[in-house]
Design a protein around this motif. Structure first.
Motif, short mmCIF file in Angstrom:
data_model
loop_
_atom_site.label_atom_id
_atom_site.label_comp_id
_atom_site.label_asym_id
_atom_site.label_seq_id
_atom_site.Cartn_x
_atom_site.Cartn_y
_atom_site.Cartn_z
N ALA A 161 0.78 -1.25 0.04
CA ALA A 161 0.08 0.06 0.12
C ALA A 161 0.94 1.16 0.05
O ALA A 161 0.74 2.05 -0.66
CB ALA A 161 -1.00 0.09 0.99
N LEU A 162 1.88 1.25 0.75
CA LEU A 162 2.97 2.25 0.93
C LEU A 162 3.55 2.56 -0.40
O LEU A 162 3.56 3.63 -0.96
CB LEU A 162 3.85 2.14 1.99
N LYS A 163 3.90 1.50 -1.20
CA LYS A 163 4.63 1.66 -2.61
C LYS A 163 3.70 1.92 -3.48
O LYS A 163 4.03 2.84 -4.49
CB LYS A 163 5.22 0.19 -2.85
N GLY A 164 2.44 1.71 -3.39
CA GLY A 164 1.50 2.09 -4.22
C GLY A 164 1.11 3.58 -4.29
O GLY A 164 0.85 4.27 -5.36
N ASP A 165 1.37 4.19 -3.32
CA ASP A 165 1.58 5.59 -3.34
C ASP A 165 2.33 6.33 -4.07
O ASP A 165 2.21 7.66 -4.57
CB ASP A 165 1.91 6.17 -1.91
N ASN A 166 3.40 5.63 -4.55
CA ASN A 166 4.66 6.19 -5.40
C ASN A 166 4.49 5.84 -6.96
O ASN A 166 5.22 6.18 -7.53
CB ASN A 166 5.87 5.78 -4.78
N LEU A 167 3.50 5.23 -7.14
CA LEU A 167 3.32 4.68 -8.68
C LEU A 167 2.28 5.46 -9.16
O LEU A 167 1.17 5.79 -8.82
CB LEU A 167 2.88 3.20 -8.61
N ASP A 168 2.53 5.66 -10.73
CA ASP A 168 1.20 6.32 -11.35
C ASP A 168 0.92 5.00 -12.33
O ASP A 168 1.41 3.90 -12.44
CB ASP A 168 1.95 7.29 -12.52
N GLY A 169 -0.59 4.95 -12.58
CA GLY A 169 -1.37 3.86 -13.02
C GLY A 169 -1.70 2.50 -12.34
O GLY A 169 -1.39 2.66 -11.24
N ASP A 170 -2.30 1.80 -13.00
CA ASP A 170 -2.86 0.49 -12.40
C ASP A 170 -1.54 -0.42 -12.15
O ASP A 170 -0.71 -0.34 -12.74
CB ASP A 170 -3.71 -0.26 -13.39
N VAL A 171 -1.80 -1.04 -10.85
CA VAL A 171 -0.90 -1.96 -10.30
C VAL A 171 -1.61 -3.35 -10.02
O VAL A 171 -2.78 -3.51 -9.78
CB VAL A 171 0.01 -1.47 -9.15
N ARG A 172 -0.88 -4.47 -10.05
CA ARG A 172 -1.38 -5.62 -9.63
C ARG A 172 -0.32 -6.23 -8.77
O ARG A 172 0.93 -6.38 -8.96
CB ARG A 172 -1.27 -6.59 -11.08
N ILE A 173 -1.00 -6.79 -7.82
CA ILE A 173 -0.14 -7.55 -6.42
C ILE A 173 -0.87 -9.03 -6.33
O ILE A 173 -1.73 -9.49 -6.28
CB ILE A 173 -0.56 -6.52 -5.39
N LYS A 174 0.25 -9.68 -6.49
CA LYS A 174 0.00 -11.14 -6.31
C LYS A 174 0.09 -11.52 -4.98
O LYS A 174 0.71 -11.26 -4.02
CB LYS A 174 1.20 -12.19 -7.00
N TYR A 175 -1.09 -12.45 -4.58
CA TYR A 175 -0.86 -13.23 -3.15
C TYR A 175 -1.16 -14.62 -3.46
O TYR A 175 -1.45 -14.97 -4.49
CB TYR A 175 -2.21 -12.82 -2.47
N ASN A 176 -0.36 -15.09 -2.62
CA ASN A 176 -0.05 -16.98 -2.64
C ASN A 176 -0.93 -17.82 -1.89
O ASN A 176 -1.50 -18.82 -2.34
CB ASN A 176 1.28 -17.32 -2.25
N ASP A 177 -1.73 -17.23 -1.02
CA ASP A 177 -2.98 -17.93 -0.28
C ASP A 177 -3.76 -16.97 0.41
O ASP A 177 -3.43 -15.59 0.43
CB ASP A 177 -2.10 -18.88 0.63
N GLN A 178 -4.51 -17.39 1.22
CA GLN A 178 -5.46 -16.66 2.01
C GLN A 178 -5.07 -15.85 3.16
O GLN A 178 -5.25 -14.75 3.10
CB GLN A 178 -6.72 -17.61 2.47
N ARG A 179 -4.12 -16.43 3.67
CA ARG A 179 -3.32 -15.53 4.73
C ARG A 179 -2.52 -14.23 4.12
O ARG A 179 -2.73 -13.45 4.68
CB ARG A 179 -2.51 -16.52 5.28
N GLU A 180 -2.01 -14.48 2.93
CA GLU A 180 -1.32 -13.35 2.44
C GLU A 180 -2.14 -12.41 2.08
O GLU A 180 -1.92 -11.34 1.79
CB GLU A 180 -0.35 -13.69 1.29
N PHE A 181 -3.38 -13.04 1.37
CA PHE A 181 -4.43 -11.96 0.81
C PHE A 181 -4.88 -11.21 2.15
O PHE A 181 -5.03 -9.97 2.02
CB PHE A 181 -5.54 -12.66 0.14
N GLU A 182 -5.12 -11.55 2.96
CA GLU A 182 -5.83 -10.91 4.36
C GLU A 182 -4.78 -10.06 4.80
O GLU A 182 -5.26 -8.90 5.21
CB GLU A 182 -6.18 -11.94 5.36
#
Length: 238
Positions: A161-182
């Motif tokens: 979320a902090l890194k997303g503050d410094n980017l322009d345009g759409d981003v995608r973030i991979k999660y590997n399982d439910q715990r990481e998604f949460e």
């Protein structure tokens, strides 16, 4: 429950898609991640593998199929079961067409302050009868959504979320399982909950929302790129 000015028009037009696409189980007026800070486009509609509830429509034939075994309680979670859904999906708006103002009810006020009270109710009179919704048909939507995900810039590592503050345009973030998604969902403030292996609002494991109104965030599951047919599916995203 309060409804949007285009509530009935939305359902009237969406009924045509429901009638013509057997892979759609129901049409909903609700987006679980429809809080003010996560939505932007009143005309945007999406397919989802997760039943949204809170103002919805299904075909008579589906009711005939389900009604003999309809549960007395928690029927919304029952509809989210894979053995009931049978790979069928749901249509949902980006901006909700209903607003639930009842804090006290059968859900005992669960999630109300954090997730329900901040929901944005659409206040735009969209003329759905003039809209082309053919992109929501199964094959069309897969290509439409896959392109959005493929065009988004991969974002890696912790504190996304902090890194997303410094980017322009759409981003995608991979999660590997439910715990990481949460963990990632908690950083952004979206719904963390899963039901029967599916995150709320997800399509092919991808959860989408606007971030700071200027960029789209796609949380992408371990099999999402393969399911979407994205060419870059073999390239690690994290």
């Amino acid at each position: 429950m309060e409804i949007a000015p285009d509530f009935f028009n939305y359902f009237e037009v969406a009924a045509t898609i429901l009638d013509n696409d057997k892979t759609i189980m129901a049409v909903s007026s609700w987006n679980d991640n429809g809080q003010h800070q996560f939505v932007r486009d009143p005309k945007a509609l999406f397919r989802s593998d997760f039943f949204p509830g809170l103002g919805w429509m299904l075909k008579k034939s589906t009711w005939v199929e389900l009604s003999p075994k309809w549960p007395k309680a928690y029927w919304d979670d029952w509809l989210r079961r894979k053995d009931i859904r049978k790979n069928r999906q749901f249509i949902r708006p980006e901006i909700c067409r209903t607003y639930n103002f009842g804090e006290h009810g059968s859900s005992m006020g669960q999630f109300f302050k954090q997730y329900l009270e901040p929901i944005k109710l659409n206040n735009v009179q969209v003329d759905w009868k003039e809209a082309d919704l053919s992109y929501l048909l199964e094959g069309n939507f897969l290509k439409y959504f896959a392109k959005m995900v493929a065009d988004a810039k991969p974002l890696h590592g912790a504190d996304v979320a902090l890194k997303g503050d410094n980017l322009d345009g759409d981003v995608r973030i991979k999660y590997n399982d439910q715990r990481e998604f949460e963990r990632i969902a908690h950083q952004f403030g979206i719904f963390k909950e899963w039901k029967d292996g599916i995150p709320r609002t997800a399509y092919k494991g991808v959860v989408f929302f606007w971030y700071q109104t200027s960029r789209r965030i796609f949380l992408v599951g371990p099999d999402s790129l393969r399911l979407l047919g994205v060419e870059k599916a073999q390239i690690p995203l994290a």
